[in-house]
Design an enzyme around this catalytic site. Sequence first.
Site, PDB file in Angstrom:
ATOM      1  N   HIS A   1      44.668  44.633  33.162  1.00 42.94           N
ATOM      2  CA  HIS A   1      44.197  46.380  32.545  1.00 42.94           C
ATOM      3  C   HIS A   1      44.708  47.211  32.199  1.00 42.94           C
ATOM      4  CE1 HIS A   1      43.941  50.589  34.443  1.00 42.94           C
ATOM      5  NE2 HIS A   1      42.829  50.262  34.766  1.00 42.94           N
TER       6      HIS A   1
ATOM      7  N   HIS B   1      42.512  44.261  44.472  1.00 41.57           N
ATOM      8  CA  HIS B   1      42.741  44.712  42.910  1.00 41.57           C
ATOM      9  C   HIS B   1      44.173  44.096  42.436  1.00 41.57           C
ATOM     10  CE1 HIS B   1      44.117  48.768  41.269  1.00 41.57           C
ATOM     11  NE2 HIS B   1      42.597  48.501  40.942  1.00 41.57           N
TER      12      HIS B   1
END
Length: 258
Positions: free
Chosen positions: A65, A17
Amino acid sequence: MTHPWFQGVATPRVLAHRGLVTPDAAAGGVAENSFAAVAAAHSAGAPYVESDCHLTADGVVVLFHDEDLSRVTGDPRRIAEIRVAELEALMADRGGLITLEQALDSFPLVRFNLDVKAEAAAVPVGTAVAPFADRVLVTSFSDDRRRTALDAAATAGADIRPATSAGTATIARLLAAVAARSDRLIARALRGIDALQVPERRGRLRIVSPRLLAAAHRHGVEVHVWTVNDPDDMRRLVQLGVDGIVTDRADIALDVLR
């Protein structure tokens, strides 16, 4: 036929991730989604890196992100307001900025799981991944953004479409179909979908259940759960039947699950 993104990698799949940032690396200033984080995931043996895509002011797709720099650098500006050269300077002591092009070129053995975060990034992402569609999965909370990226890859001449996982609206339809025990509606919701990438729960709503797993597997769709960092939870979910774990600690997951 199974998409090449899945082929040759054993399940349960470990998806790093935003790359891999160990506590020591974080103490040294390395940020998630940086070049160093992707390199660390690859070095640890993670076959998949999950990351996020935004577009800079000068049209470069970067792995990042948040829509702004507040959390990572303390700068409140949005990614869309900053040119890539300035962003490189801001990330220089945080593990280094990595663009989508650099990620695909620099890590030819890594399979990428790319979440299209910004509407403006959808077409550039699809265009960029077209030559690498065999090792890219495209996703987004927005099914429209996801489909736009897939269409852009086809327009750019991709030999096959990238793999893809369902957006929020598709997952909602699927959960309703599973609750109604309608295989016809389940099949309709999963048409064109290769994977479901979901949290185990959303508030009080349990998403990952034996019935969901059975429905997905019946239609050849994998289920990957995010974001799982506790080894006991990793083991429990794999025993339940999930096909992949999205984790901040790919190093631990690889040790626990392999």
